[in-house]
Design an enzyme around this catalytic site. Structure first.
Site, PDB file in Angstrom:
ATOM      1  N   TRP A 243      31.890 -22.343  -5.098  1.00  0.00           N
ATOM      2  CA  TRP A 243      31.383 -22.490  -6.464  1.00  0.00           C
ATOM      3  C   TRP A 243      29.994 -23.127  -6.497  1.00  0.00           C
ATOM      4  CZ3 TRP A 243      35.924 -24.393  -4.548  1.00  0.00           C
ATOM      5  CH2 TRP A 243      35.935 -25.745  -4.202  1.00  0.00           C
TER       6      TRP A 243
ATOM      7  N   GLU B 200      36.997 -27.301 -10.738  1.00  0.00           N
ATOM      8  CA  GLU B 200      37.355 -28.650 -11.196  1.00  0.00           C
ATOM      9  C   GLU B 200      38.829 -28.726 -11.589  1.00  0.00           C
ATOM     10  OE1 GLU B 200      35.878 -31.495 -11.106  1.00  0.00           O
ATOM     11  OE2 GLU B 200      34.066 -30.676 -10.213  1.00  0.00           O
TER      12      GLU B 200
ATOM     13  N   THR C 116      44.574 -32.066  -6.129  1.00  0.00           N
ATOM     14  CA  THR C 116      44.664 -31.189  -4.949  1.00  0.00           C
ATOM     15  C   THR C 116      43.465 -31.426  -4.032  1.00  0.00           C
ATOM     16  OG1 THR C 116      45.694 -29.543  -6.392  1.00  0.00           O
ATOM     17  CG2 THR C 116      44.987 -28.782  -4.228  1.00  0.00           C
TER      18      THR C 116
ATOM     19  N   TYR D 121      36.754 -36.789 -17.709  1.00  0.00           N
ATOM     20  CA  TYR D 121      36.126 -36.622 -16.394  1.00  0.00           C
ATOM     21  C   TYR D 121      35.716 -35.159 -16.173  1.00  0.00           C
ATOM     22  CZ  TYR D 121      35.797 -35.314 -11.615  1.00  0.00           C
ATOM     23  OH  TYR D 121      35.348 -34.734 -10.466  1.00  0.00           O
TER      24      TYR D 121
ATOM     25  N   ASP E 173      35.176 -40.482 -11.235  1.00  0.00           N
ATOM     26  CA  ASP E 173      36.501 -40.380 -10.627  1.00  0.00           C
ATOM     27  C   ASP E 173      36.722 -41.591  -9.708  1.00  0.00           C
ATOM     28  OD1 ASP E 173      34.945 -39.876  -8.436  1.00  0.00           O
ATOM     29  OD2 ASP E 173      35.864 -37.944  -7.927  1.00  0.00           O
TER      30      ASP E 173
ATOM     31  N   CYS F 115      26.645 -44.382   6.768  1.00  0.00           N
ATOM     32  CA  CYS F 115      26.356 -44.321   5.331  1.00  0.00           C
ATOM     33  C   CYS F 115      24.846 -44.314   5.039  1.00  0.00           C
ATOM     34  CB  CYS F 115      27.007 -45.516   4.634  1.00  0.00           C
ATOM     35  SG  CYS F 115      26.684 -45.515   2.876  1.00  0.00           S
TER      36      CYS F 115
HETATM   37  S1  SF4 Z   1      27.793 -49.203   3.287  1.00  0.00           S
HETATM   38 FE1  SF4 Z   1      29.965 -48.812   3.492  1.00  0.00          FE
HETATM   39  S2  SF4 Z   1      30.875 -49.733   1.666  1.00  0.00           S
HETATM   40 FE2  SF4 Z   1      28.690 -49.553   1.252  1.00  0.00          FE
HETATM   41  S3  SF4 Z   1      28.488 -47.593   0.188  1.00  0.00           S
HETATM   42 FE3  SF4 Z   1      28.180 -47.201   2.365  1.00  0.00          FE
HETATM   43  S4  SF4 Z   1      30.215 -46.613   3.174  1.00  0.00           S
HETATM   44 FE4  SF4 Z   1      30.488 -47.590   1.153  1.00  0.00          FE
END
Ligand code: SF4
Length: 363
Positions: free
Chosen positions: A23, A36, A42, A119, A137, A200
């Protein structure tokens, strides 16, 4: 948080890592809507084959509106929550009847469709039409509870409102579609319940990561009767000795020893709490130096998060004990002779393995 830098880092990551979902090719509103609805309750991996079969059988809204309920339910078989299938059929018929078969492009009109809640309406409005609407969410709430280090419990209205405010303040005008998807994708793939902080893209802006409380954000939904407490304690080191005090007989854990400290008050930082508690409990003006660790423990119905600091005190500290029956500076090698409650025992174990205390704690 530097909101511009956070937003840019998130979007760069999404541009490079977005999942290839059917999509997302062209963002046809009908496709976005069906994805959505199917994704409610799911897993995304399970949705994709259902979505493909659905689009082969009902390539547009008119085809769906002309179907009979039995055929629709048969195609939905295995996805569960069959009221969703009945609602999409009703909604498709309404779109044909009231909007000449074109999926409505305003938030209000989208919300009027059967089976579309707050949402889902925000998700369709932003993803299909690039409108600046939040869709909050559980993933998005978790991400912002950590980014802003919010001491709020998962799934609460308070956390939802705060997450919505933060989404609105960080959403770029030109890319609501990508921004919302990036947030949800980050929550699903990286900032998961068990977060992958090392991978991250927004780690430099994450307050919970900085404060080492990622695993406590958001706070778990409190079980009835459970009380969460955030505390601070300080290990005051002076001339190679550390200060401990003995709890009063009418206190919790009467007669056990501890490092001074106490409960954080509304709006206080851990360091501010520590300075205040030391002053109230011992009349000492201490300086919090470095964070040692964060200790978590439970007793009866209390779930305690205890921030632990190394402290110093200028001059020749002469404590006056207001919250203890007695206290003293002791050599670290003698700490094992005193009985401590479990939270402070955990702190002691941590100190024994901490290189900063190596010279102090050698027995
Ligand atoms: S550093 Fe860790 S806790 Fe902070 S947003 Fe990134 S994954 Fe999430």
């Amino acid at each position: 948080m530097d909101t511009n830098a956070f937003t840019q880092a998130l979007l760069d990551w999404f541009d490079a890592n977005r999942r290839d979902l059917p999509w997302r090719k062209g963002y046809d509103p009908y496709h976005v809507w069906m994805s959505e609805i199917m994704a409610q309750q799911t897993q995304m991996d399970r949705v994709v084959p259902y979505f493909r079969r659905w689009m082969e059988r009902f390539p547009d809204i008119r085809a769906l509106a002309g179907a009979d309920e039995e055929t629709v339910l048969k195609l939905w078989e295995g996805l569960g929550y069959y009221s969703r299938a009945k609602n999409v059929l009703k909604a498709a018929r309404l779109v044909v009847e009231n909007h000449d078969g074109r999926f409505p492009d305003s938030l209000d009109a989208i919300r009027e469709l059967p089976g579309v809640g707050e949402y889902t309406a925000g998700a369709i409005a932003s993803i299909a039409f690039n409108l600046p609407e939040p869709c909050i969410d559980a993933n998005v709430m978790r991400v912002f509870a950590r980014m802003d280090d919010l001491s709020l419990a998962a799934g609460t209205g308070e956390l939802k409102r705060e997450a919505e405010r933060l989404v609105r303040s960080t959403m770029p005008e030109d890319r609501p579609r990508d921004f919302n998807q990036a947030l949800m994708e980050l929550g699903a793939l990286v900032c998961r319940k068990k977060p992958l902080c090392d991978l991250c893209p927004v780690q430099p802006y994450c307050a919970a990561h900085e404060a080492n409380v990622v695993w406590d954000r958001p706070l778990p939904k409190a079980k009835k009767g459970t009380v969460r407490i955030e505390m601070v304690t300080g290990v005051l080191v002076h001339e190679g000795r550390v200060l401990i005090q003995k709890r009063r007989p009418d206190d919790v854990w009467p007669g056990l020893w501890e490092f001074p400290g106490g409960v954080m008050e509304e709006g206080e930082s851990p360091e501010e709490t520590l300075v205040r508690e030391y002053r109230e409990e011992t009349e000492l003006s201490i300086c919090p130096e470095e964070k040692i660790t964060v200790v978590r423990y439970a007793y009866t119905r209390f779930r305690v998060t205890m921030h632990c600091y190394l402290c110093s005190c200028p001059g020749d500290p002469a404590p006056v004990f207001h919250e203890a029956t007695e206290g003293c500076f002791v050599a670290p090698s003698a700490l094992s002779e005193y009985a401590f409650p479990s939270g402070h025992r955990k702190l002691l174990q941590c100190m024994e393995q901490d290189i900063r205390f190596a010279t102090l704690l050698i027995r």
